[in-house]
Design a protein around this motif. Structure first.
Motif, PDB file in Angstrom:
ATOM      1  N   ILE A 310       0.828  -1.206   0.000  1.00 35.81           N
ATOM      2  CA  ILE A 310       0.000   0.000   0.000  1.00 35.81           C
ATOM      3  C   ILE A 310       0.864   1.259   0.000  1.00 35.81           C
ATOM      4  O   ILE A 310       0.632   2.196  -0.779  1.00 35.81           O
ATOM      5  N   VAL A 311       1.881   1.270   0.873  1.00 38.22           N
ATOM      6  CA  VAL A 311       2.745   2.446   0.958  1.00 38.22           C
ATOM      7  C   VAL A 311       3.519   2.641  -0.347  1.00 38.22           C
ATOM      8  O   VAL A 311       3.718   3.780  -0.797  1.00 38.22           O
ATOM      9  N   SER A 312       3.955   1.548  -0.976  1.00 34.16           N
ATOM     10  CA  SER A 312       4.675   1.663  -2.250  1.00 34.16           C
ATOM     11  C   SER A 312       3.785   2.271  -3.327  1.00 34.16           C
ATOM     12  O   SER A 312       4.247   3.082  -4.142  1.00 34.16           O
ATOM     13  N   LEU A 313       2.511   1.892  -3.340  1.00 34.87           N
ATOM     14  CA  LEU A 313       1.578   2.495  -4.290  1.00 34.87           C
ATOM     15  C   LEU A 313       1.392   3.974  -3.988  1.00 34.87           C
ATOM     16  O   LEU A 313       1.391   4.811  -4.902  1.00 34.87           O
ATOM     17  N   ILE A 314       1.245   4.318  -2.715  1.00 38.23           N
ATOM     18  CA  ILE A 314       1.092   5.725  -2.324  1.00 38.23           C
ATOM     19  C   ILE A 314       2.320   6.534  -2.735  1.00 38.23           C
ATOM     20  O   ILE A 314       2.209   7.654  -3.252  1.00 38.23           O
ATOM     21  N   PHE A 315       3.494   5.944  -2.509  1.00 39.51           N
ATOM     22  CA  PHE A 315       4.732   6.636  -2.896  1.00 39.51           C
ATOM     23  C   PHE A 315       4.755   6.899  -4.400  1.00 39.51           C
ATOM     24  O   PHE A 315       5.092   8.003  -4.847  1.00 39.51           O
ATOM     25  N   GLY A 316       4.395   5.887  -5.188  1.00 34.85           N
ATOM     26  CA  GLY A 316       4.377   6.078  -6.632  1.00 34.85           C
ATOM     27  C   GLY A 316       3.392   7.145  -7.068  1.00 34.85           C
ATOM     28  O   GLY A 316       3.698   7.982  -7.923  1.00 34.85           O
ATOM     29  N   LEU A 317       2.213   7.142  -6.472  1.00 37.20           N
ATOM     30  CA  LEU A 317       1.202   8.146  -6.806  1.00 37.20           C
ATOM     31  C   LEU A 317       1.618   9.547  -6.382  1.00 37.20           C
ATOM     32  O   LEU A 317       1.105  10.534  -6.913  1.00 37.20           O
ATOM     33  N   SER A 318       2.548   9.644  -5.439  1.00 35.23           N
ATOM     34  CA  SER A 318       2.954  10.941  -4.900  1.00 35.23           C
ATOM     35  C   SER A 318       4.055  11.609  -5.715  1.00 35.23           C
ATOM     36  O   SER A 318       4.027  12.819  -5.930  1.00 35.23           O
ATOM     37  N   GLN A 319       5.039  10.828  -6.175  1.00 35.06           N
ATOM     38  CA  GLN A 319       6.265  11.443  -6.676  1.00 35.06           C
ATOM     39  C   GLN A 319       6.460  11.395  -8.184  1.00 35.06           C
ATOM     40  O   GLN A 319       7.403  11.987  -8.705  1.00 35.06           O
ATOM     41  N   GLY A 320       5.578  10.709  -8.897  1.00 30.17           N
ATOM     42  CA  GLY A 320       5.832  10.489 -10.313  1.00 30.17           C
ATOM     43  C   GLY A 320       5.932  11.745 -11.159  1.00 30.17           C
ATOM     44  O   GLY A 320       6.619  11.760 -12.177  1.00 30.17           O
ATOM     45  N   GLY A 321       5.253  12.818 -10.768  1.00 30.49           N
ATOM     46  CA  GLY A 321       5.234  14.012 -11.595  1.00 30.49           C
ATOM     47  C   GLY A 321       6.367  14.981 -11.355  1.00 30.49           C
ATOM     48  O   GLY A 321       6.443  16.017 -12.023  1.00 30.49           O
ATOM     49  N   ILE A 322       7.279  14.667 -10.443  1.00 37.02           N
ATOM     50  CA  ILE A 322       8.321  15.636 -10.082  1.00 37.02           C
ATOM     51  C   ILE A 322       9.292  15.881 -11.230  1.00 37.02           C
ATOM     52  O   ILE A 322       9.498  17.027 -11.660  1.00 37.02           O
ATOM     53  N   VAL A 323       9.927  14.841 -11.740  1.00 43.53           N
ATOM     54  CA  VAL A 323      10.972  15.015 -12.754  1.00 43.53           C
ATOM     55  C   VAL A 323      10.440  15.644 -14.041  1.00 43.53           C
ATOM     56  O   VAL A 323      11.072  16.564 -14.580  1.00 43.53           O
ATOM     57  N   PRO A 324       9.278  15.232 -14.584  1.00 43.95           N
ATOM     58  CA  PRO A 324       8.772  15.910 -15.781  1.00 43.95           C
ATOM     59  C   PRO A 324       8.530  17.404 -15.571  1.00 43.95           C
ATOM     60  O   PRO A 324       8.643  18.190 -16.513  1.00 43.95           O
ATOM     61  N   SER A 325       8.209  17.799 -14.350  1.00 45.97           N
ATOM     62  CA  SER A 325       7.957  19.219 -14.090  1.00 45.97           C
ATOM     63  C   SER A 325       9.205  20.066 -14.314  1.00 45.97           C
ATOM     64  O   SER A 325       9.104  21.239 -14.702  1.00 45.97           O
ATOM     65  N   TYR A 326      10.373  19.497 -14.067  1.00 46.40           N
ATOM     66  CA  TYR A 326      11.607  20.240 -14.342  1.00 46.40           C
ATOM     67  C   TYR A 326      11.710  20.578 -15.826  1.00 46.40           C
ATOM     68  O   TYR A 326      12.098  21.691 -16.202  1.00 46.40           O
ATOM     69  N   ALA A 327      11.376  19.609 -16.682  1.00 40.53           N
ATOM     70  CA  ALA A 327      11.439  19.859 -18.118  1.00 40.53           C
ATOM     71  C   ALA A 327      10.436  20.930 -18.536  1.00 40.53           C
ATOM     72  O   ALA A 327      10.732  21.770 -19.397  1.00 40.53           O
ATOM     73  N   VAL A 328       9.261  20.922 -17.933  1.00 43.27           N
ATOM     74  CA  VAL A 328       8.261  21.945 -18.242  1.00 43.27           C
ATOM     75  C   VAL A 328       8.770  23.325 -17.839  1.00 43.27           C
ATOM     76  O   VAL A 328       8.630  24.304 -18.588  1.00 43.27           O
ATOM     77  N   ILE A 329       9.382  23.432 -16.672  1.00 41.55           N
ATOM     78  CA  ILE A 329       9.927  24.713 -16.218  1.00 41.55           C
ATOM     79  C   ILE A 329      11.012  25.213 -17.170  1.00 41.55           C
ATOM     80  O   ILE A 329      11.065  26.398 -17.524  1.00 41.55           O
ATOM     81  N   VAL A 330      11.899  24.308 -17.589  1.00 40.98           N
ATOM     82  CA  VAL A 330      12.960  24.682 -18.522  1.00 40.98           C
ATOM     83  C   VAL A 330      12.362  25.226 -19.812  1.00 40.98           C
ATOM     84  O   VAL A 330      12.797  26.260 -20.334  1.00 40.98           O
ATOM     85  N   ARG A 331      11.350  24.564 -20.346  1.00 42.15           N
ATOM     86  CA  ARG A 331      10.754  25.022 -21.599  1.00 42.15           C
ATOM     87  C   ARG A 331       9.935  26.287 -21.424  1.00 42.15           C
ATOM     88  O   ARG A 331       9.736  27.035 -22.365  1.00 42.15           O
ATOM     89  N   GLU A 332       9.444  26.543 -20.222  1.00 38.07           N
ATOM     90  CA  GLU A 332       8.689  27.769 -19.979  1.00 38.07           C
ATOM     91  C   GLU A 332       9.591  28.994 -19.901  1.00 38.07           C
ATOM     92  O   GLU A 332       9.214  30.084 -20.340  1.00 38.07           O
ATOM     93  N   TYR A 333      10.800  28.840 -19.348  1.00 29.85           N
ATOM     94  CA  TYR A 333      11.607  30.004 -19.001  1.00 29.85           C
ATOM     95  C   TYR A 333      12.989  30.082 -19.645  1.00 29.85           C
ATOM     96  O   TYR A 333      13.647  31.108 -19.515  1.00 29.85           O
TER      97      TYR A 333
END
Length: 407
Positions: A310-333
Motif C-alpha cells: 500500500i505504501v509503495s503504491l502511495i509513494f508512486g502516486l505521490s512522486q511520479g510528476g516531479i521530474v517531468p515538471s523540471y522539463a516543463v519549467i525549462v521550456r517555460e523560461y
C-alpha cells in the motif's frame, strides 16, 4: 504553415506515440540492475553498499548521457542520437553479461546508463517542441515511458532471472535494444519548422522576464533542487527489492512492489501533465515534492507485506510528476533552441541525486543494519527541494496567469 498547423497536430500525437514506444524499450537500462542486484551480490560475494555501486555507475552514465546526448540532439537531431544510443546500450548489456568481476560490471553499467539516457531527457526535450496547449501532457506521457518500462521489465526479467540467470537476461536486452529502438528512431526524422522554433524563442524570452532570476541562476537552482528530490526518491526505488529480501519476503515480492510503485508513478506523471498545463511547472513540482515527503514518512512505521504494498503504491502516486515538471519549467523560461542541453543538464542533476541516493542508502544500511536511517536521510534531502522550489515561487514577480506562456 502556421503554428496551429504544426503544434498539437495529428502528426504531433503520432510522434508522441512513437516516442513513448522508444521510451518503453530504451529505459530498461535504468531498471534491470535493480532486479539483478541480489543475484550480483551473491555471485560476487560483496556487501550491500558494493552491490549498489553498479546501480550508481548506471546513474552516473545516465546523468552524463542526458547532458551530452541532449546537446547532440540540439545539433544533429533526435534520430541520429537514438541510433548511436541504441548501439551503445546493446553493447553495454552484452559486455556486462560477460563481466567476471564487480569492477567490470560497474564499468559496463556506466555504458548501459549512458545509452539509456537518450530515451529520457533528449526524448522529452524533442517532444516538447511539437506541443503548445498540451505540452505538459506530452512531456508527462514521454516521461511515463520510464516508469512504464520500470513497471513492465522487472516482472519480465524476474522470470528470466529465476530460470536462466542474470547474464542471459542481459543478453536478451542487448538484442532487443538494437532490434526495436533503431527502426523506431528512423520514424522521427522530421525536423521542427523554423517559424515555430523562432516563435518559441520569443515567447520563452517573455516568460523569463516574469521571474527575478537569470536563466543561469534558475538552471543552477533547478539542478540543486533535482539532486535533493531524487536522493529522497531513490531510497524506495533502488532498495525496495533488497528491503523485501531482508524482511524475508523474497525478491519476487520486491519486484512486484517496485512495479506497483512505478505504475502509480505513471498515473502521477499523467496527472502532473494536466496540472502543469493549468498551474505551470513550478507549482506542479512543489506539490509533487510535498506529497513525496509525506509518502516517505509512511515507510517508517510499516514493514508488513500488505502495508508495504500500500505504501509503495502511495509513494508512486505521490512522486511520479516531479521530474517531468523540471522539463516543463525549462521550456517555460529558458531558450528553446538550447532545450536539449538545458533539459539534459537538469535531468542530469536529478539522476546524480538518484545515483548518490542509491549508494548513500546502501552505505547507511551497512552502518546501521537497517533502512530506517536511510529513509530519514531521504526525508531531509526532500526538505531541501521543497525549500528551493518555495523560494522560486515566492520570488516570482508576477502570477502565472499574468505571464506569457511559452510555446
Amino acid at each position: 504553415m502556421t503554428d496551429e498547423m504544426i503544434l498539437d497536430s495529428r502528426y504531433s500525437w503520432t510522434r508522441l506515440g512513437i516516442t513513448l514506444a522508444i521510451a518503453l524499450v530504451g529505459n530498461v537500462g535504468m531498471w534491470a540492475i535493480i532486479v539483478i542486484m541480489p543475484a550480483v551480490q551473491r555471485e560476487f560475494g560483496v556487501d550491500r553498499a558494493d552491490a549498489s555501486i553498479p546501480y550508481t555507475m548506471t546513474m552516473v552514465g545516465f546523468a552524463l548521457g542526458n547532458l551530452l546526448i541532449g546537446r547532440a540532439v540540439d545539433r544533429f537531431g533526435i534520430t541520429t542520437a537514438l541510433v548511436g544510443a541504441a548501439v551503445t546500450l546493446g553493447s553495454g548489456f552484452a559486455l556486462a553479461a560477460a563481466s567476471g568481476s564487480i569492477i567490470v560490471l560497474c564499468m559496463m553499467q556506466f555504458v548501459v546508463g549512458f545509452g539509456t539516457a537518450a530515451s529520457f531527457g533528449p526524448l522529452i526535450a524533442d517532444i516538447s517542441h511539437w506541443f503548445y496547449r498540451r505540452r505538459g501532457v506530452a512531456v508527462a506521457i514521454t516521461a511515463s515511458g520510464n516508469y512504464l518500462s520500470g513497471a513492465i521489465w522487472p516482472l519480465v526479467l524476474s522470470g528470466i532471472l529465476s530460470d536462466f540467470g542474470w547474464r542471459t537476461a542481459y543478453m536478451v536486452l542487448a538484442a532487443l535494444a538494437l532490434v526495436l529502438i533503431i527502426p523506431l528512431a528512423m520514424l522521427l526524422k522530421r525536423r521542427l519548422p523554423d517559424e515555430a522554433a523562432a516563435h518559441a524563442q520569443r515567447m520563452s524570452a517573455a516568460n523569463a522576464r516574469s521571474v527575478s532570476f537569470s536563466p543561469r541562476t534558475l538552471q543552477i537552482m533547478l539542478g540543486i533542487a533535482g539532486i535533493g528530490c531524487c536522493i529522497a526518491m531513490s531510497m524506495p526505488q533502488v532498495h525496495i527489492v533488497s528491503y523485501c529480501v531482508d524482511l524475508g519476503y523474497g525478491p519476487a515480492v520486491g519486484a512486484e512492489m517496485l512495479s506497483l510503485m512505478l505504475m502509480g508513478g505513471v498515473v502521477s506523471r499523467l496527472l502532473s501533465g494536466f496540472l502543469a498545463d493549468r498551474l505551470g511547472g513550478v507549482i506542479t513540482l512543489l506539490i509533487g515534492s510535498m506529497l513525496q515527503c509525506i509518502a516517505l514518512f509512511l515507510y517508517l512505521p510499516f514493514d508488513g507485506m500488505v502495508p508495504l504494498y500500500i505504501v509503495s503504491l502511495i509513494f508512486g502516486l505521490s512522486q511520479g510528476g516531479i521530474v517531468p515538471s523540471y522539463a516543463v519549467i525549462v521550456r517555460e523560461y529558458l531558450p528553446p533552441r538550447e532545450a536539449g542541453a538545458r533539459v539534459g543538464f537538469v535531468i542530469m542533476a536529478t539522476i546524480i541525486g538518484m545515483a548518490l541516493g542509491g549508494w548513500m542508502s546502501g552505505w547507511i544500511y551497512d552502518l546501521t543494519g537497517s533502512y530506517r536511517m536511510a529513509f530519514l536521510n531521504g526525508i531531509a534531502w526532500n526538505f531541501l527541494n521543497i525549500a528551493i522550489m518555495s523560494l522560486l515561487l515566492f520570488r516570482s514577480r508576477t502570477r502565472r496567469e499574468a505571464a506569457v506562456p511559452a510555446i
